[in-house]
Design a protein around this motif. Structure first.
Motif, PDB file in Angstrom:
ATOM      1  N   ASN A  66      12.761 -14.113  10.864  1.00  0.00           N
ATOM      2  CA  ASN A  66      11.897 -13.024  10.401  1.00  0.00           C
ATOM      3  C   ASN A  66      10.879 -13.440   9.337  1.00  0.00           C
ATOM      4  O   ASN A  66      10.140 -12.607   8.814  1.00  0.00           O
ATOM      5  N   ASP A  67      10.808 -14.732   9.008  1.00  0.00           N
ATOM      6  CA  ASP A  67       9.969 -15.166   7.899  1.00  0.00           C
ATOM      7  C   ASP A  67       8.482 -14.944   8.153  1.00  0.00           C
ATOM      8  O   ASP A  67       7.740 -14.565   7.241  1.00  0.00           O
ATOM      9  N   SER A  68       8.020 -15.188   9.381  1.00  0.00           N
ATOM     10  CA  SER A  68       6.593 -15.010   9.644  1.00  0.00           C
ATOM     11  C   SER A  68       6.201 -13.537   9.606  1.00  0.00           C
ATOM     12  O   SER A  68       5.086 -13.200   9.199  1.00  0.00           O
ATOM     13  N   TYR A  69       7.120 -12.646   9.987  1.00  0.00           N
ATOM     14  CA  TYR A  69       6.837 -11.218   9.918  1.00  0.00           C
ATOM     15  C   TYR A  69       6.709 -10.765   8.459  1.00  0.00           C
ATOM     16  O   TYR A  69       5.738 -10.099   8.078  1.00  0.00           O
ATOM     17  N   PHE A  70       7.697 -11.123   7.672  1.00  0.00           N
ATOM     18  CA  PHE A  70       7.689 -10.754   6.253  1.00  0.00           C
ATOM     19  C   PHE A  70       6.444 -11.280   5.548  1.00  0.00           C
ATOM     20  O   PHE A  70       5.769 -10.555   4.810  1.00  0.00           O
ATOM     21  N   LEU A  71       6.109 -12.547   5.799  1.00  0.00           N
ATOM     22  CA  LEU A  71       4.974 -13.155   5.104  1.00  0.00           C
ATOM     23  C   LEU A  71       3.656 -12.551   5.571  1.00  0.00           C
ATOM     24  O   LEU A  71       2.756 -12.304   4.756  1.00  0.00           O
ATOM     25  N   PHE A  72       3.536 -12.280   6.859  1.00  0.00           N
ATOM     26  CA  PHE A  72       2.303 -11.660   7.364  1.00  0.00           C
ATOM     27  C   PHE A  72       2.067 -10.309   6.695  1.00  0.00           C
ATOM     28  O   PHE A  72       0.960 -10.027   6.224  1.00  0.00           O
ATOM     29  N   PHE A  73       3.089  -9.463   6.667  1.00  0.00           N
ATOM     30  CA  PHE A  73       2.911  -8.134   6.087  1.00  0.00           C
ATOM     31  C   PHE A  73       2.691  -8.193   4.574  1.00  0.00           C
ATOM     32  O   PHE A  73       1.955  -7.379   4.012  1.00  0.00           O
ATOM     33  N   SER A  74       3.295  -9.169   3.906  1.00  0.00           N
ATOM     34  CA  SER A  74       3.068  -9.342   2.468  1.00  0.00           C
ATOM     35  C   SER A  74       1.619  -9.717   2.192  1.00  0.00           C
ATOM     36  O   SER A  74       0.972  -9.166   1.284  1.00  0.00           O
ATOM     37  N   LEU A  75       1.086 -10.659   2.974  1.00  0.00           N
ATOM     38  CA  LEU A  75      -0.308 -11.068   2.804  1.00  0.00           C
ATOM     39  C   LEU A  75      -1.257  -9.947   3.215  1.00  0.00           C
ATOM     40  O   LEU A  75      -2.311  -9.750   2.588  1.00  0.00           O
ATOM     41  N   LEU A  76      -0.892  -9.213   4.261  1.00  0.00           N
ATOM     42  CA  LEU A  76      -1.728  -8.094   4.691  1.00  0.00           C
ATOM     43  C   LEU A  76      -1.796  -7.028   3.601  1.00  0.00           C
ATOM     44  O   LEU A  76      -2.857  -6.433   3.362  1.00  0.00           O
ATOM     45  N   ALA A  77      -0.670  -6.792   2.919  1.00  0.00           N
ATOM     46  CA  ALA A  77      -0.653  -5.844   1.805  1.00  0.00           C
ATOM     47  C   ALA A  77      -1.595  -6.294   0.700  1.00  0.00           C
ATOM     48  O   ALA A  77      -2.324  -5.471   0.103  1.00  0.00           O
ATOM     49  N   LEU A  78      -1.610  -7.590   0.404  1.00  0.00           N
ATOM     50  CA  LEU A  78      -2.528  -8.124  -0.608  1.00  0.00           C
ATOM     51  C   LEU A  78      -3.970  -7.922  -0.180  1.00  0.00           C
ATOM     52  O   LEU A  78      -4.823  -7.538  -1.000  1.00  0.00           O
ATOM     53  N   LEU A  79      -4.273  -8.158   1.087  1.00  0.00           N
ATOM     54  CA  LEU A  79      -5.637  -7.967   1.578  1.00  0.00           C
ATOM     55  C   LEU A  79      -6.059  -6.501   1.469  1.00  0.00           C
ATOM     56  O   LEU A  79      -7.177  -6.205   1.013  1.00  0.00           O
ATOM     57  N   PHE A  80      -5.182  -5.588   1.859  1.00  0.00           N
ATOM     58  CA  PHE A  80      -5.491  -4.164   1.729  1.00  0.00           C
ATOM     59  C   PHE A  80      -5.659  -3.769   0.258  1.00  0.00           C
ATOM     60  O   PHE A  80      -6.515  -2.941  -0.084  1.00  0.00           O
ATOM     61  N   PHE A  81      -4.856  -4.352  -0.605  1.00  0.00           N
ATOM     62  CA  PHE A  81      -4.976  -4.100  -2.042  1.00  0.00           C
ATOM     63  C   PHE A  81      -6.358  -4.531  -2.544  1.00  0.00           C
ATOM     64  O   PHE A  81      -7.019  -3.788  -3.281  1.00  0.00           O
ATOM     65  N   LEU A  82      -6.794  -5.704  -2.144  1.00  0.00           N
ATOM     66  CA  LEU A  82      -8.093  -6.212  -2.577  1.00  0.00           C
ATOM     67  C   LEU A  82      -9.233  -5.363  -2.030  1.00  0.00           C
ATOM     68  O   LEU A  82     -10.291  -5.237  -2.666  1.00  0.00           O
ATOM     69  N   ASN A  83      -9.021  -4.757  -0.855  1.00  0.00           N
ATOM     70  CA  ASN A  83     -10.032  -3.892  -0.242  1.00  0.00           C
ATOM     71  C   ASN A  83      -9.915  -2.439  -0.691  1.00  0.00           C
ATOM     72  O   ASN A  83     -10.612  -1.561  -0.159  1.00  0.00           O
ATOM     73  N   LYS A  84      -8.993  -2.186  -1.638  1.00  0.00           N
ATOM     74  CA  LYS A  84      -8.767  -0.846  -2.198  1.00  0.00           C
ATOM     75  C   LYS A  84      -8.327   0.160  -1.136  1.00  0.00           C
ATOM     76  O   LYS A  84      -8.656   1.344  -1.195  1.00  0.00           O
ATOM     77  N   GLN A  85      -7.562  -0.306  -0.167  1.00  0.00           N
ATOM     78  CA  GLN A  85      -6.982   0.557   0.865  1.00  0.00           C
ATOM     79  C   GLN A  85      -5.498   0.741   0.546  1.00  0.00           C
ATOM     80  O   GLN A  85      -4.626   0.125   1.148  1.00  0.00           O
ATOM     81  N   LYS A  86      -5.239   1.606  -0.409  1.00  0.00           N
ATOM     82  CA  LYS A  86      -3.892   1.714  -0.970  1.00  0.00           C
ATOM     83  C   LYS A  86      -2.865   2.268   0.021  1.00  0.00           C
ATOM     84  O   LYS A  86      -1.702   1.868  -0.003  1.00  0.00           O
ATOM     85  N   PHE A  87      -3.294   3.192   0.874  1.00  0.00           N
ATOM     86  CA  PHE A  87      -2.350   3.761   1.838  1.00  0.00           C
ATOM     87  C   PHE A  87      -1.870   2.686   2.813  1.00  0.00           C
ATOM     88  O   PHE A  87      -0.667   2.546   3.070  1.00  0.00           O
ATOM     89  N   LEU A  88      -2.819   1.904   3.340  1.00  0.00           N
ATOM     90  CA  LEU A  88      -2.459   0.820   4.254  1.00  0.00           C
ATOM     91  C   LEU A  88      -1.664  -0.265   3.533  1.00  0.00           C
ATOM     92  O   LEU A  88      -0.771  -0.891   4.125  1.00  0.00           O
ATOM     93  N   MET A  89      -1.974  -0.464   2.255  1.00  0.00           N
ATOM     94  CA  MET A  89      -1.190  -1.409   1.450  1.00  0.00           C
ATOM     95  C   MET A  89       0.261  -0.964   1.374  1.00  0.00           C
ATOM     96  O   MET A  89       1.194  -1.773   1.534  1.00  0.00           O
ATOM     97  N   GLY A  90       0.476   0.330   1.115  1.00  0.00           N
ATOM     98  CA  GLY A  90       1.834   0.859   1.016  1.00  0.00           C
ATOM     99  C   GLY A  90       2.615   0.690   2.309  1.00  0.00           C
ATOM    100  O   GLY A  90       3.793   0.328   2.295  1.00  0.00           O
ATOM    101  N   ILE A  91       1.944   0.925   3.450  1.00  0.00           N
ATOM    102  CA  ILE A  91       2.594   0.742   4.745  1.00  0.00           C
ATOM    103  C   ILE A  91       2.973  -0.725   4.951  1.00  0.00           C
ATOM    104  O   ILE A  91       4.087  -1.046   5.385  1.00  0.00           O
ATOM    105  N   SER A  92       2.054  -1.617   4.606  1.00  0.00           N
ATOM    106  CA  SER A  92       2.314  -3.049   4.776  1.00  0.00           C
ATOM    107  C   SER A  92       3.460  -3.521   3.887  1.00  0.00           C
ATOM    108  O   SER A  92       4.278  -4.337   4.296  1.00  0.00           O
ATOM    109  N   LEU A  93       3.521  -2.995   2.664  1.00  0.00           N
ATOM    110  CA  LEU A  93       4.625  -3.352   1.771  1.00  0.00           C
ATOM    111  C   LEU A  93       5.953  -2.881   2.355  1.00  0.00           C
ATOM    112  O   LEU A  93       6.961  -3.597   2.296  1.00  0.00           O
TER     113      LEU A  93
END
Length: 335
Positions: A66-93
């Protein structure tokens, strides 16, 4: 993984397909995170190139874990955070935590950065929604198949929710009370210098042998360690938030393992190692400012690519002659 089995049947390809797809996605997300942080396509390309040439990420993206899944969603959350998309960040987290509890590190890292950037009370009021409530709802939703079934232990008339709570307690117990040893266990210090990989597959065929080791590309791991040190000095001089985010992410995923009471393996370093790629991209871009630096960058990229080709059989289970096989183990701790 279940979707892969549904599409391709119950076989090894199906188990691994989406893990590999998400592993590729990690490299793509690294590109966009770096581009957002540094506004430079050159740094973004160098960072994603470095990540694509690392053996640890390659191996962990090609096995049914499951490591690639966890890491992908963690990085995706960071990207959404940087883009100020907090709702999508929360889902990714939430998806990161649902994949692996190490996703809690992602929440802590982004929470720290959010508080630093938004110190006004009106911005902090909504904090629990995006960092706690949405991730928790997503985490619960990931257990939908569990709640729809009946999983009460034998001779115990427990509701699914009670069984769910017991399952969380068992997972916590495992990570905090497990007393075990393993021939390929390692410490966080070992990870920094790529000292102890895990031997996860072997097959012998006459005078040939096929193996898979979770060994990082030595040029990537050792060069990345130097790049992280360089980033630390740059951050001390400039105190910029983009450098701070890279360093906080790297150490935020790494330092908690130092306090972990359970046995550990070098693949626990995977989530930190992707930020080595960004550090390498940033450092190489700095070196491109002069002629001598360009030569060094070119030489490093050639070395990293050459070692990728050289170690590829050891990362993917390609059959090689036993005499050549022995040449891979530069350090005794690698075997």
């Amino acid at each position: 993984m279940v979707l892969g089995i549904y599409i391709f049947g119950d076989n090894a390809f199906a188990w691994r397909f989406f893990s590999a797809l998400f592993g590729f996605g990690i490299i793509v997300v690294i590109y966009f995170i770096t581009l957002k942080l540094f506004k430079s396509r050159k740094i973004a390309l160098l960072s994603s190139l470095a990540a694509s040439l690392d053996g640890l990420l390659l191996v962990m993206s090609r096995i049914a874990m499951n490591d690639s899944y966890f890491l992908f969603f963690s990085l995706l959350a960071l990207l959404f955070f940087l883009n100020k998309q907090k709702f999508l960040m929360g889902i990714s987290l939430g998806l990161a935590v649902a994949s692996k509890w190490a996703g809690f590190y992602s929440i802590a890292i982004l929470l720290i950065v959010y508080v630093i950037k938004n110190r006004k009370l009106k911005n902090l009021i909504t904090l629990p929604i995006f960092f706690l409530i949405i991730p928790f709802v997503v985490y619960l939703a990931s257990y939908t198949p569990f709640f729809l079934g009946h999983h009460s232990p034998p001779n115990q008339n427990l509701s699914n929710f009670q069984t769910f709570i017991g399952l969380q307690q068992q997972m916590w117990w495992y990570h905090t009370n497990l007393k075990a040893t393993h021939a390929y266990q390692s410490t966080p210090t070992d990870w920094l210098f790529d000292l102890r990989p895990v031997w996860i597959y072997v097959d012998y065929r006459g005078d040939s042998v096929a193996s898979i080791y979770t060994l990082g590309n030595p040029s990537f791991m050792w060069g990345g360690f130097i790049a992280i040190i360089f980033l630390m000095f740059e951050f001390i001089k400039k105190r910029t938030l983009n450098l701070g985010i890279i360093l906080l992410s790297y150490f935020g995923f790494f330092l908690p393992w130092i306090l972990s009471p359970r046995i550990m393996f070098n693949y626990h370093y995977l989530s930190s190692s992707v930020f080595l790629a960004i550090a390498i991209g940033f450092t190489l871009n700095k070196l491109l400012n002069n002629k001598q630096g360009k030569i060094l960058v070119f030489a490093f990229l050639i070395l990293m690519f050459s070692l990728f080709i050289y170690f590829y059989p050891l990362w993917t289970g390609v059959y090689i002659d036993k005499k050549l096989y022995d040449s891979y183990f530069w350090l005794k701790s690698w075997k």
